[in-house]
Design an enzyme around this catalytic site. Structure first.
Site, PDB file in Angstrom:
ATOM      1  N   ASP A 136       0.811  -1.209   0.000  1.00  0.00           N
ATOM      2  CA  ASP A 136       0.000   0.000   0.000  1.00  0.00           C
ATOM      3  C   ASP A 136       0.850   1.267   0.000  1.00  0.00           C
ATOM      4  O   ASP A 136       0.582   2.229  -0.722  1.00  0.00           O
ATOM      5  CB  ASP A 136      -0.940  -0.010   1.212  1.00  0.00           C
ATOM      6  CG  ASP A 136      -2.159   0.869   1.002  1.00  0.00           C
ATOM      7  OD1 ASP A 136      -2.030   2.100   1.146  1.00  0.00           O
ATOM      8  OD2 ASP A 136      -3.224   0.331   0.679  1.00  0.00           O
ATOM      9  N   TRP A 165      -5.735   0.926  -0.023  1.00  0.00           N
ATOM     10  CA  TRP A 165      -5.773   0.110  -1.241  1.00  0.00           C
ATOM     11  C   TRP A 165      -5.756  -1.365  -0.905  1.00  0.00           C
ATOM     12  O   TRP A 165      -6.384  -2.181  -1.607  1.00  0.00           O
ATOM     13  CB  TRP A 165      -4.611   0.477  -2.154  1.00  0.00           C
ATOM     14  CG  TRP A 165      -4.587   1.931  -2.538  1.00  0.00           C
ATOM     15  CD1 TRP A 165      -3.568   2.830  -2.335  1.00  0.00           C
ATOM     16  CD2 TRP A 165      -5.641   2.681  -3.170  1.00  0.00           C
ATOM     17  NE1 TRP A 165      -3.927   4.077  -2.801  1.00  0.00           N
ATOM     18  CE2 TRP A 165      -5.191   4.019  -3.321  1.00  0.00           C
ATOM     19  CE3 TRP A 165      -6.920   2.359  -3.619  1.00  0.00           C
ATOM     20  CZ2 TRP A 165      -5.965   5.023  -3.904  1.00  0.00           C
ATOM     21  CZ3 TRP A 165      -7.709   3.362  -4.198  1.00  0.00           C
ATOM     22  CH2 TRP A 165      -7.225   4.660  -4.334  1.00  0.00           C
ATOM     23  N   ASP A 166      -5.052  -1.752   0.153  1.00  0.00           N
ATOM     24  CA  ASP A 166      -5.085  -3.152   0.593  1.00  0.00           C
ATOM     25  C   ASP A 166      -6.501  -3.576   0.961  1.00  0.00           C
ATOM     26  O   ASP A 166      -6.969  -4.658   0.586  1.00  0.00           O
ATOM     27  CB  ASP A 166      -4.176  -3.344   1.812  1.00  0.00           C
ATOM     28  CG  ASP A 166      -2.730  -3.587   1.433  1.00  0.00           C
ATOM     29  OD1 ASP A 166      -2.481  -4.287   0.442  1.00  0.00           O
ATOM     30  OD2 ASP A 166      -1.841  -3.070   2.123  1.00  0.00           O
ATOM     31  N   LEU A 167      -7.175  -2.744   1.735  1.00  0.00           N
ATOM     32  CA  LEU A 167      -8.528  -3.084   2.167  1.00  0.00           C
ATOM     33  C   LEU A 167      -9.489  -3.130   0.984  1.00  0.00           C
ATOM     34  O   LEU A 167     -10.363  -3.999   0.899  1.00  0.00           O
ATOM     35  CB  LEU A 167      -9.010  -2.071   3.211  1.00  0.00           C
ATOM     36  CG  LEU A 167      -8.249  -2.115   4.542  1.00  0.00           C
ATOM     37  CD1 LEU A 167      -8.629  -0.935   5.421  1.00  0.00           C
ATOM     38  CD2 LEU A 167      -8.520  -3.426   5.278  1.00  0.00           C
TER      39      LEU A 167
END
Length: 404
Positions: A136, A165-167
């Site tokens: 991220d 962005w990971d989530l």
């Protein structure tokens, strides 16, 4: 959700860090049986911070793996790899579903899985679409979000701590998996779905229109805590409290003018400038002037008085708080019902959360994370039919781990 709509679905998760585990956790919260595969001793995120003060156990790992089963396997051995492949491709209409973010594992490729089960669904989360690594922090800098973030009088890029962005990639993986499952139920087809974290970030900023804006207008200047494109600003109260107010709609704008007693001054300002602040673009362009008009009102009242007046007028606002304030609310029983406390084995009481998806206004149950390897014997016995003797031999050979 009380109905647990994914009950009976079996998903094998072979992932670490945020995106893959958050996808698996979401599916587990919806009732799926999510089997997390870990190497002996745990993966690279098994001890990641934050950690429990009492014993150093990872709060991060235990939070992202709530509600899953855990198996510990020596995936460097041929026997261990064979067991994981068999588990991932076991028969059943609600099985043959895999989430992974591993690189350098050709033995666990889609082709290897599809060779055993033609209708397998595999969702792979990677860094770059070309196969390179990314996290991220690196993709957020790459797409330019860090250049937009921070004080208006500084050009130093500012990282943020939320792995957004990971989530989002985790939720994208969940959506992709369920879409592929829906297609398989109708056509019998499997799927090889690939999601790159860098693509998620680029798609996000493009879908917000930010890239097109840059092509037409150039890079957007920083605005500090002002909201872009409308009126939103932070204000300091007499007792050094700080609030954020947002006026997106004409009704919210009128409410803010009423609460702050600035309606007459604002009307005069409109006439002088030849603008109409009912138009959010005009509010944005003249944001600093508007804020200067309103700041004395905030500076003359306490935080409690400001909050009461804003709420009564119907203003969209919030206090700036620390996470310790959220914890204090929770401890006092005044926090959101989405939060709850569970007893996490090996750690003790921890603040956890229900799935934010409610059914008939009800949150679903919350289950703690299993200890690393706690479900190894049960999973292989139930899914692959291994006997106690076979499991014992595999443990003695160091292929299977036991609960830590």
């Amino acid at each position: 959700m009380s109905g647990q709509p994914l009950a009976g679905l079996r998903v094998v998760e072979f992932a670490s860090f945020v995106a893959g585990p958050s996808a698996g956790m979401t599916l587990a919260q919806l009732g799926a049986q999510v089997i997390r595969v870990d190497p002996l001793g745990g993966g690279p995120d098994y001890h990641r911070w934050p950690v429990a003060k009492r014993n150093g156990e990872s709060l991060y790992w235990n939070s992202l793996n709530r509600g899953k089963q855990s198996i510990a396997v020596d995936v460097r051995s041929e026997q261990g790899r064979e067991l994981v492949l068999a588990l991932a491709t076991a028969p059943g209409k609600d099985a043959g579903i895999v989430i992974d973010n591993a690189v350098g594992r050709p033995w666990f490729s889609y082709e290897a899985l599809a060779g055993r089960r033609a209708d397998v669904i595999k969702v792979h989360i990677g860094g770059q679409a070309g196969g390179g690594p990314a996290v991220d922090y690196t993709v957020n800098t790459e797409v330019g979000v860090t250049d937009l973030t921070g004080p208006a009088d500084s050009r130093t890029p500012v990282n943020h701590v939320l792995p957004a962005w990971d989530l989002i990639a985790g939720m994208t993986a969940t959506t992709a998996l369920l879409a592929a499952l829906h297609r398989r139920e109708r056509s019998g087809e499997g799927a090889h779905l690939q999601i790159a974290l860098a693509d998620v970030a680029l798609a996000g900023v493009a879908n917000l229109g930010w890239l097109s804006e840059v092509r037409e207008r150039g890079d957007r200047p920083r605005h500090g805590n002002y909201m872009y494109g409308s009126f939103g600003a932070d204000f300091v109260t007499a007792d050094d409290g700080r609030v954020m107010v947002v006026a997106l709609t004409p009704r919210q704008w009128q409410a803010l003018c009423t609460a702050t007693g600035a309606a007459k001054v604002i009307a005069s300002l409109e006439q002088t400038l030849g603008v109409d602040f009912a138009d959010e673009a005009h509010r944005y362009i003249h944001r600093e002037t508007i804020a200067a008009v309103m700041r004395p009102w905030f500076a003359g009242l306490s935080l409690d008085a400001v909050g009461a007046a804003l709420t009564e007028a119907g203003v969209l606002w919030s206090r700036y708080r620390q996470m310790s304030d959220v914890v204090a609310d929770f401890e006092a029983g005044a926090g959101s019902r989405v939060l709850t406390e569970i007893d996490q084995p090996g750690i003790g009481p921890v603040i956890s959360a229900h799935s934010p998806i409610r059914e008939d206004s009800q949150y679903g149950p919350v289950r703690p994370a299993a200890a690393l390897g706690a479900d190894t014997d049960q999973v292989f016995a139930e899914v692959l039919g291994l006997s106690d003797s076979e499991l014992g031999k595999l443990r003695s050979a160091g292929v299977l781990g036991t609960a830590e």
